[in-house]
Write an enzyme that holds these catalytic residues in place. Sequence first.
Site, PDB file in Angstrom:
ATOM      1  CE1 TYR A 130      58.511  60.674  59.808  1.00  0.00           C
ATOM      2  CE2 TYR A 130      60.415  61.711  58.807  1.00  0.00           C
ATOM      3  CZ  TYR A 130      59.155  61.798  59.358  1.00  0.00           C
ATOM      4  OH  TYR A 130      58.545  63.018  59.444  1.00  0.00           O
ATOM      5  NE  ARG A 183      48.679  65.370  54.127  1.00  0.00           N
ATOM      6  CZ  ARG A 183      49.749  65.186  54.915  1.00  0.00           C
ATOM      7  NH1 ARG A 183      50.355  64.013  55.014  1.00  0.00           N
ATOM      8  NH2 ARG A 183      50.200  66.180  55.650  1.00  0.00           N
ATOM      9  CE  LYS A 201      55.487  62.428  61.078  1.00  0.00           C
ATOM     10  NZ  LYS A 201      56.124  63.634  60.557  1.00  0.00           N
ATOM     11  CD  GLU A 273      52.485  63.660  61.636  1.00  0.00           C
ATOM     12  OE1 GLU A 273      52.959  64.136  62.688  1.00  0.00           O
ATOM     13  OE2 GLU A 273      52.811  64.055  60.499  1.00  0.00           O
ATOM     14  CG  ASP A 274      50.363  62.278  57.839  1.00  0.00           C
ATOM     15  OD1 ASP A 274      50.848  63.427  57.948  1.00  0.00           O
ATOM     16  OD2 ASP A 274      51.021  61.325  57.393  1.00  0.00           O
ATOM     17  CG  ASP A 296      54.781  66.824  62.568  1.00  0.00           C
ATOM     18  OD1 ASP A 296      55.617  67.703  62.823  1.00  0.00           O
ATOM     19  OD2 ASP A 296      55.068  65.728  62.059  1.00  0.00           O
ATOM     20  CG  ASP A 297      50.987  66.758  58.688  1.00  0.00           C
ATOM     21  OD1 ASP A 297      52.013  66.241  58.229  1.00  0.00           O
ATOM     22  OD2 ASP A 297      50.149  66.122  59.352  1.00  0.00           O
ATOM     23  CG  ASN A 438      57.698  63.466  52.731  1.00  0.00           C
ATOM     24  OD1 ASN A 438      58.772  63.584  52.190  1.00  0.00           O
ATOM     25  ND2 ASN A 438      57.365  64.167  53.829  1.00  0.00           N
TER      26      ASN A 438
HETATM   27  N1  LIG Z   1      58.582  67.589  54.278  1.00  0.00           N
HETATM   28  C1  LIG Z   1      57.774  67.604  55.292  1.00  0.00           C
HETATM   29  O1  LIG Z   1      58.192  67.682  56.462  1.00  0.00           O
HETATM   30  C2  LIG Z   1      56.311  67.532  55.070  1.00  0.00           C
HETATM   31  C3  LIG Z   1      55.810  67.183  53.859  1.00  0.00           C
HETATM   32  N2  LIG Z   1      54.458  67.122  53.668  1.00  0.00           N
HETATM   33  C4  LIG Z   1      53.994  66.676  52.363  1.00  0.00           C
HETATM   34  O2  LIG Z   1      53.318  67.715  51.718  1.00  0.00           O
HETATM   35  C5  LIG Z   1      52.316  67.160  50.893  1.00  0.00           C
HETATM   36  C6  LIG Z   1      51.037  67.937  51.103  1.00  0.00           C
HETATM   37  O3  LIG Z   1      50.601  67.801  52.422  1.00  0.00           O
HETATM   38  P1  LIG Z   1      49.431  68.741  52.983  1.00  0.00           P
HETATM   39  O4  LIG Z   1      49.724  70.144  52.760  1.00  0.00           O
HETATM   40  O5  LIG Z   1      49.135  68.292  54.340  1.00  0.00           O
HETATM   41  O6  LIG Z   1      48.243  68.264  52.008  1.00  0.00           O
HETATM   42  P2  LIG Z   1      46.910  69.025  51.683  1.00  0.00           P
HETATM   43  O7  LIG Z   1      46.002  67.997  51.134  1.00  0.00           O
HETATM   44  O8  LIG Z   1      46.483  69.814  52.854  1.00  0.00           O
HETATM   45  O9  LIG Z   1      47.322  70.050  50.526  1.00  0.00           O
HETATM   46  C7  LIG Z   1      47.662  69.690  49.217  1.00  0.00           C
HETATM   47  C8  LIG Z   1      47.587  70.933  48.349  1.00  0.00           C
HETATM   48  O10 LIG Z   1      48.135  70.623  47.080  1.00  0.00           O
HETATM   49  C9  LIG Z   1      47.235  71.039  46.084  1.00  0.00           C
HETATM   50  N3  LIG Z   1      47.372  70.189  44.891  1.00  0.00           N
HETATM   51  C10 LIG Z   1      47.036  68.903  44.747  1.00  0.00           C
HETATM   52  N4  LIG Z   1      47.324  68.491  43.504  1.00  0.00           N
HETATM   53  C11 LIG Z   1      47.842  69.552  42.854  1.00  0.00           C
HETATM   54  C12 LIG Z   1      48.321  69.763  41.551  1.00  0.00           C
HETATM   55  N5  LIG Z   1      48.348  68.779  40.652  1.00  0.00           N
HETATM   56  N6  LIG Z   1      48.756  70.990  41.218  1.00  0.00           N
HETATM   57  C13 LIG Z   1      48.735  71.978  42.117  1.00  0.00           C
HETATM   58  N7  LIG Z   1      48.319  71.844  43.388  1.00  0.00           N
HETATM   59  C14 LIG Z   1      47.873  70.636  43.737  1.00  0.00           C
HETATM   60  C15 LIG Z   1      45.863  70.928  46.701  1.00  0.00           C
HETATM   61  O11 LIG Z   1      45.002  71.761  45.947  1.00  0.00           O
HETATM   62  P3  LIG Z   1      43.434  71.933  46.294  1.00  0.00           P
HETATM   63  O12 LIG Z   1      43.420  72.691  47.580  1.00  0.00           O
HETATM   64  O13 LIG Z   1      42.935  72.719  45.140  1.00  0.00           O
HETATM   65  O14 LIG Z   1      42.869  70.560  46.411  1.00  0.00           O
HETATM   66  C16 LIG Z   1      46.166  71.434  48.108  1.00  0.00           C
HETATM   67  O15 LIG Z   1      46.152  72.823  48.141  1.00  0.00           O
HETATM   68  C17 LIG Z   1      52.254  65.683  51.219  1.00  0.00           C
HETATM   69  O16 LIG Z   1      52.906  64.965  50.210  1.00  0.00           O
HETATM   70  C18 LIG Z   1      53.015  65.548  52.491  1.00  0.00           C
HETATM   71  O17 LIG Z   1      53.704  64.321  52.557  1.00  0.00           O
HETATM   72  C19 LIG Z   1      53.575  67.439  54.648  1.00  0.00           C
HETATM   73  C20 LIG Z   1      54.018  67.778  55.881  1.00  0.00           C
HETATM   74  C21 LIG Z   1      55.425  67.795  56.197  1.00  0.00           C
HETATM   75  C1  LIG Z   2      56.630  64.485  57.030  1.00  0.00           C
HETATM   76  C2  LIG Z   2      55.204  64.535  57.211  1.00  0.00           C
HETATM   77  O1  LIG Z   2      54.722  64.811  58.295  1.00  0.00           O
HETATM   78  C3  LIG Z   2      54.339  64.267  56.090  1.00  0.00           C
HETATM   79  O2  LIG Z   2      54.818  64.067  54.981  1.00  0.00           O
HETATM   80  O3  LIG Z   2      53.123  64.243  56.310  1.00  0.00           O
HETATM   81 MG   LIG Z   3      52.681  64.289  58.418  1.00  0.00          MG
END
Ligand SMILES: NC(=O)C1=CN([C@@H]2O[C@H](COP(=O)(O)OP(=O)(O)OC[C@H]3O[C@@H](n4cnc5c(N)ncnc54)[C@H](OP(=O)(O)O)[C@@H]3O)[C@@H](O)[C@H]2O)C=CC1
Ligand SMILES: CC(=O)C(=O)O
Ligand SMILES: [Mg+2]
Length: 582
Positions: A130, A183, A201, A273-274, A296-297, A438
Site C-alpha cells: 500500500y 488522481r 485496496k 478510488e482515485d 473512499d477519497d 500520499n
Molecule cells: N490519508 C488518506 O487516507 C488520504 C489521503 N489523500 C491524499 O490527499 C491528497 C489530495 O487528494 P484529493 O483531495 O482527492 O485531491 P484533489 O485533487 O481533489 O484536491 C487537491 C486540493 O489541493 C489543492 N492544492 C493543490 N496544490 C496546492 C497548493 N500548492 N497549495 C494549496 N492547495 C493546493 C487543490 O487546489 P485547486 O482546487 O485550486 O486546484 C485542491 O483543492 C492526495 O495526495 C491523496 O493521496 C486522499 C485520500 C485519502
Molecule cells: C489513501 C488514499 O486513498 C489516497 O491517498 O488516495
Molecule cells: Mg485514494
Amino acid sequence: MMNGGDVVDNKAAVEGGVKDMYGEDSATLNQLATPWTISVSSGYSLLRDPRHNKGLAFTEKERDAHYLRGLLPPVVLSQELQEKRLMNTLRQYQVPLQRYMAMMDLQERNERLFYKLLVDNVEELLPVVYTPTVGEACQKYGSIFRRPQGLYISLKEKGKILEVLKNWPERSIQVIVVTDGERILGLGDLGCQGMGIPVGKLSLYTALGGVRPSACLPITLDVGTNNQKLLDDEFYIGLRQRRATGQEYSEFLHEFMSAVKQNYGEKVLIQFEDFANHNAFDLLAKYSTTHLVFNDDIQGTASVVLAGLIASLKLLGGTLADHTFLFLGAGEAGTGIAELIALEISKQTNASMEESRKKIWLVDSKGLIVSSRKESLQHFKQPWAHEHEPVKELVNAVKAIKPTILIGTSGVGKTFTKEVVKAMAVLNEKPLIMALSNPTSQAECTAEEAYTWTEGRAIFASGSPFDPVEYNGKLNVPGQANNAYIFPGFGLGVIISGAIRVHEDMLLAASEALAEQVTQENYDKGLIYPPFANIRKISAHIAAKVAAKAYELGLASRLPQPEDLVKCAESSMYSPTYRTYR
Ligand SMILES: NC(=O)C1=CN([C@@H]2O[C@H](COP(=O)(O)OP(=O)(O)OC[C@H]3O[C@@H](n4cnc5c(N)ncnc54)[C@H](OP(=O)(O)O)[C@@H]3O)[C@@H](O)[C@H]2O)C=CC1
Ligand SMILES: CC(=O)C(=O)O
Ligand SMILES: [Mg+2]
C-alpha cells in the site's frame, strides 16, 4: 485421431515423446491452437493455481491424492515455516519496489500464504503493498508488469462491457474497487497504470477486513491519459490517447455502472478510488441513489479523520465545536472531511449545517476560500466560502484564522513549511497537525519536522507512515491517518448487513467505532489512532457499528438482524490458514 487440413497428426508423439494432445506444441505459427485447460485443479495445474496452491506445505496424503508426487521436493513445511522463510527473504531486499514485486509474485503464486504474511505482519507489510510503495509501483507499472491482476476495461470495450465482466472467473462478487487512474494518490494522472491501487485496496479488504479474495474485483477503466510522459513511454500498458471527457466519458461510465448491476446485482459495493475531483463528486451524487456506491477519497477519508479528531479531544480538551479547523487542499479529501466534521458538530450541538461549517476553513491553490471568490468556485467548495478578506499564503491564513487543527489534503509535499508549523505552535499548546497527502513524497511535512518545529508539542498524524521520532529524550509516535482504517471494516459491515445503500450516518458510526478503539496506552504515546497490528479486531468493531446503523436506518436486507454483530463480523472473516484437501 485428428487428421487432415490444419489439424495436427500426433502419431509421431505416441511412442516415446510427450503427447501433444491438442496440437499446441506442434502447431506451426500460422495454425490456430486452442488454450485447453481442465476444471478441477490437480497435479501440475494445482501447483499453479494461486487460490489452492500450498507449495511445500502439501501434506504427504495430499501429494498422493492430488497427483503431486515428484512435482515437489520431498520436504513438507508448515505454513508458519513458509511464512518465516518468506519474511526473511523480503527483509533482505533493500529496495521497497523489490519487496512489492515479491509480494505480488506471492499473491499470484500462493494466495493464502500472501494473506497470512499480510495479516500477521500488517505494520511491516502495509507500506509495501500500500502507500507509499504502491505509488512507485503504479508509476513503473508498465516496466514491472508480469501477470495481469484485476480487470481492465478500456474505451475499446465500449458497447461490450457486460461481456468483459463475464470474462472474470468469479461470479459472486461483493466488492469492486474501481479507478480511472486520473488522481493516483498525490501523483496525478497515471492512466491505466493506476491498477496498482484497486489491487492494493482490495488486498486490504481481505487482510484487514476479512472479505474473501474471490469476492473482490479490482477494475481499471482506461479512458486514456493526459500524462505525456506515459503516452511517450514505450512500456506504457494503457490506451495511447488523451482522456475521454464530457458525454463520451459519462456514457462509458454509465455503461459500466449498468453492466455491474446487471451482472452482479444490487448488493455489490462499488468503491470509487482515485478519480479526479471533477468527476468524483458527480459520479458519487449520480449513482448513490441507484447503486451501492462509496467514494473512499471523499467518504472513507472523512470517516478516518473524524475518528482521529474525536479521539484527539481526549488530549486537546473541549468538544469538536470548540475547535477551529484549517485545511490546505479543498478537493475530495479536504471538503469530504470538512463536511463530515460539520455534520458531527451539527448533530452534537443541534446547530444548522450552515452554522457548523463556519468553524471550518479551507485553502486551495488560489488561497483562502472566501465569499468574494464564490462565483468562480467549483460547487463542492462553495459551502466553505465564508466572509473574510482574501488571503493568499497558508501562513497568513494560519495567522488570520487561528486554527487549533491544521489538515493537509493538497497532494503537494513540503507545503507545511517551518513558518507554518511554528505559527501553529505559537497559537496552540498542543497543535494538531495532519499531513494526509500520499505517498510520503507528497506529505505536507514529515513527522520529524512537525515535532522539531513545535518543540515536541505537536500531535501528528500522516497519510503514509513515519517512524517514531525522539525529541528531547521523549519518543513521539506518529499516527497514520489513512482511510485503510475504515474501508475494510466499513465494507464488511455493508456485507454482513446486506445494506443496499451507503448513508452518511454509517460513516459517522464508523468514525465513532474507530475512535473507541484508541486506548489510554495509545494516548500516552500521543497517538490518536490504535495501532494497525489490531486491525482485524478494529475492523470487526467498525463493521458491527456500521451494520447496526444500516439496520437502524432500514437499509439492511439481511434479516433477521444477528444478535451479536461483532461476533457475526468476526466469524464472517476470511482466514488465510490453509485448508486440508480430501
Ligand atoms: N490519508 C488518506 O487516507 C488520504 C489521503 N489523500 C491524499 O490527499 C491528497 C489530495 O487528494 P484529493 O483531495 O482527492 O485531491 P484533489 O485533487 O481533489 O484536491 C487537491 C486540493 O489541493 C489543492 N492544492 C493543490 N496544490 C496546492 C497548493 N500548492 N497549495 C494549496 N492547495 C493546493 C487543490 O487546489 P485547486 O482546487 O485550486 O486546484 C485542491 O483543492 C492526495 O495526495 C491523496 O493521496 C486522499 C485520500 C485519502
Ligand atoms: C489513501 C488514499 O486513498 C489516497 O491517498 O488516495
Ligand atoms: Mg485514494
